[in-house]
Design a protein around this motif. Structure first.
Motif, short mmCIF file in Angstrom:
data_model
loop_
_atom_site.label_atom_id
_atom_site.label_comp_id
_atom_site.label_asym_id
_atom_site.label_seq_id
_atom_site.Cartn_x
_atom_site.Cartn_y
_atom_site.Cartn_z
N ARG A 261 26.52 39.21 26.86
CA ARG A 261 26.33 40.61 27.26
C ARG A 261 25.85 40.69 28.71
N LYS A 262 26.70 40.21 29.58
CA LYS A 262 26.45 40.30 31.01
C LYS A 262 27.56 41.12 31.64
N PRO A 263 27.32 41.70 32.83
CA PRO A 263 28.37 42.51 33.48
C PRO A 263 29.45 41.67 34.15
N TYR A 264 29.39 40.35 34.00
CA TYR A 264 30.39 39.47 34.55
C TYR A 264 30.62 38.33 33.56
N ILE A 265 31.69 37.58 33.75
CA ILE A 265 32.09 36.56 32.78
C ILE A 265 31.63 35.17 33.18
N GLN A 266 31.66 34.87 34.47
CA GLN A 266 31.34 33.52 34.91
C GLN A 266 30.32 33.53 36.05
N GLU A 267 29.38 32.60 35.99
CA GLU A 267 28.41 32.43 37.07
C GLU A 267 29.13 31.82 38.28
N GLY A 268 28.48 31.92 39.42
CA GLY A 268 29.04 31.29 40.61
C GLY A 268 29.95 32.21 41.40
N TYR A 269 30.39 31.71 42.56
CA TYR A 269 31.23 32.52 43.43
C TYR A 269 32.71 32.25 43.14
N CYS A 270 33.59 33.08 43.68
CA CYS A 270 35.03 32.94 43.47
C CYS A 270 35.62 32.01 44.53
N GLY A 271 35.95 30.80 44.12
CA GLY A 271 36.51 29.83 45.05
C GLY A 271 37.89 30.18 45.57
N TYR A 272 38.60 31.05 44.84
CA TYR A 272 39.94 31.45 45.28
C TYR A 272 39.93 32.00 46.71
N LEU A 273 38.90 32.74 47.04
CA LEU A 273 38.87 33.44 48.31
C LEU A 273 38.68 32.52 49.51
N TRP A 274 38.28 31.29 49.25
CA TRP A 274 38.08 30.32 50.32
C TRP A 274 39.04 29.13 50.24
N LYS A 275 39.49 28.78 49.05
CA LYS A 275 40.17 27.49 48.89
C LYS A 275 41.59 27.54 48.32
N ILE A 276 41.97 28.68 47.76
CA ILE A 276 43.26 28.72 47.05
C ILE A 276 44.10 29.90 47.53
N ALA A 277 45.34 29.63 47.90
CA ALA A 277 46.27 30.69 48.27
C ALA A 277 47.20 30.98 47.10
N THR A 278 47.37 32.25 46.77
CA THR A 278 48.24 32.68 45.67
C THR A 278 49.34 33.57 46.23
N ILE A 279 50.59 33.13 46.08
CA ILE A 279 51.72 33.85 46.69
C ILE A 279 52.80 34.07 45.64
N ASN A 280 53.22 35.34 45.47
CA ASN A 280 54.20 35.61 44.42
C ASN A 280 55.63 35.50 44.94
N TRP A 281 56.58 35.82 44.08
CA TRP A 281 57.99 35.51 44.33
C TRP A 281 58.56 36.15 45.59
N ASP A 282 58.03 37.30 46.02
CA ASP A 282 58.60 37.96 47.20
C ASP A 282 57.80 37.68 48.48
N GLY A 283 56.82 36.75 48.38
CA GLY A 283 56.03 36.40 49.55
C GLY A 283 54.73 37.16 49.67
N SER A 284 54.42 38.03 48.71
CA SER A 284 53.16 38.76 48.74
C SER A 284 51.99 37.83 48.45
N VAL A 285 50.92 38.00 49.22
CA VAL A 285 49.72 37.17 49.08
C VAL A 285 48.67 37.96 48.31
N PHE A 286 48.12 37.34 47.27
CA PHE A 286 47.10 37.98 46.44
C PHE A 286 45.79 37.21 46.52
N PRO A 287 44.68 37.86 46.17
CA PRO A 287 43.38 37.18 46.28
C PRO A 287 43.20 36.06 45.26
N CYS A 288 43.94 36.13 44.14
CA CYS A 288 43.82 35.08 43.12
C CYS A 288 44.98 35.21 42.14
#
Length: 355
Positions: A261-288
């Motif tokens: 019963r917390k307002p978030y699911i996982q402790e810690g910061y989101c590593g996606y924003l610093w370490k992982i690039a997510t790019i979909n089929w048309d070249g759009s870049v998403f945060p995760c």
């Protein structure tokens, strides 16, 4: 992972190490540790989507629920542009995202190009659609790692989540790949079964271990997560959906605890924003990889350089949510752009930390 297996794993990855990648990784660790909003590094890990449609209808998957409105396949022009810009810094490529990669006929060509640029490549598939020709092409392209989604040891259990899938077909295709690897005297691809643990299949965990050993492939367990409307990324903590699908056994929700019963699911910061690039089929870049709607894209690699997108206002605003100094307000509260990350309940950040 046993000591000898760990050593083998480390030695295998040395072939992907370059001075530039090593230095980029060091700077990335520095940027993320300081929670810098404007970074000097590139991502170290890359997710690219060959296509965003699928032959199955998995109920917790956005694609299974047919949520992405616009569907398509990545062109080789887009793929080459991505790899050319990011392979000097990224050592690993996940060549899958929301769709079934085997529906993209250019998949082996993409693998071959990424391997030529000295990237390790992983593909995740439900493996219902593998033809003999595609099996040959994947092996000849030296695909490093093939993840097979198999969440049951019988058709009855398997199809409860992998709706439209054929359990026996998946087993036959694993056997086919192993036979062809033997014929070609090739170690590629390394095959692993991914077993996603849900409430309805957790009793089969010992059986999937036995099945993987019998087939001569690896396996790993992955805890079930929610997905789909209002769940990708998690904008709500849907306890009823969690109770319907997810195992109450704490052993299977160590990383993502939807029951706390917390307002978030996982402790810690989101590593996606610093370490992982997510790019979909048309070249759009998403945060995760949780985000798929076009209205939430942070830019398009066919319109701007990745370097420009990686440090644009949207990325910097999202990173500002994880500032260590909680007295500093996020950019969106000081006139900057408000992104989808502000609503996300996956990671603990300034806007959802009520503890």
């Amino acid at each position: 992972m046993q000591e000898d297996s760990l050593m083998k794993w480390l030695i295998e990855r040395l072939k992907y190490l370059t001075v530039r990648r090593f230095l980029n990784r060091a700077v990335s660790e520095f940027d993320s540790a300081l929670r810098r909003t404007r970074v000097a590094s590139y991502p170290v890990f890359l997710i690219v989507e060959p296509c965003n449609f699928c032959n199955l209808k998995c109920p917790l998957c956005p694609t299974g629920q047919r949520l992405p409105a616009e569907r398509g396949k990545m062109t080789m022009e887009t793929f080459i542009s991505i790899i050319d810009q990011l392979s000097p810094y990224c050592w690993h490529l996940n060549l899958f995202y929301l769709g079934e990669p085997l529906l993209c006929e250019n998949l082996p060509v993409m693998i071959d190009y990424a391997r030529w640029r000295k990237m390790e490549v992983s593909v995740s598939s439900n493996l219902n659609l593998l033809s003999e020709e595609m099996a040959d092409r994947l092996i000849d392209a030296n695909l490093d790692h093939l993840i097979v989604s198999l969440d049951g040891t019988s058709q009855e259990i398997y199809e409860k989540y992998r709706i439209g899938g054929n359990f026996n077909k998946v087993i036959d295709n694993i056997i086919l790949l192993n036979q062809k690897k033997k014929q070609k005297v090739s170690p590629y691809p390394r095959i692993e079964i991914q077993f996603v643990v849900f409430k309805h299949n957790e009793q089969e965990v010992p059986l999937i271990k036995e099945l993987a050993a019998k087939l001569g492939v690896g396996f790993y367990l992955r805890e079930g997560t929610l997905g789909g409307k209002e769940q990708s990324p998690p904008l709500t903590k849907d306890y009823s959906l969690a109770e319907q699908w997810l195992s109450p056994n704490k052993e299977y929700h160590k990383g993502y605890d939807y029951f706390e019963r917390k307002p978030y699911i996982q402790e810690g910061y989101c590593g996606y924003l610093w370490k992982i690039a997510t790019i979909n089929w048309d070249g759009s870049v998403f945060p995760c990889c949780w985000v798929f709607e076009g209205k939430y894209k942070y830019g398009n690699i066919m319109e701007q350089s990745f370097k420009t997108i990686w440090n644009n206002e949207l990325m910097q605003s999202s990173r500002s949510l994880f500032k260590k100094n909680k007295r500093s307000r996020p950019d969106a509260e000081t006139g900057g752009p408000k992104t989808i990350c502000y609503q996300c309940k996956m990671f603990k950040h300034i806007c959802n930390d009520q503890c």
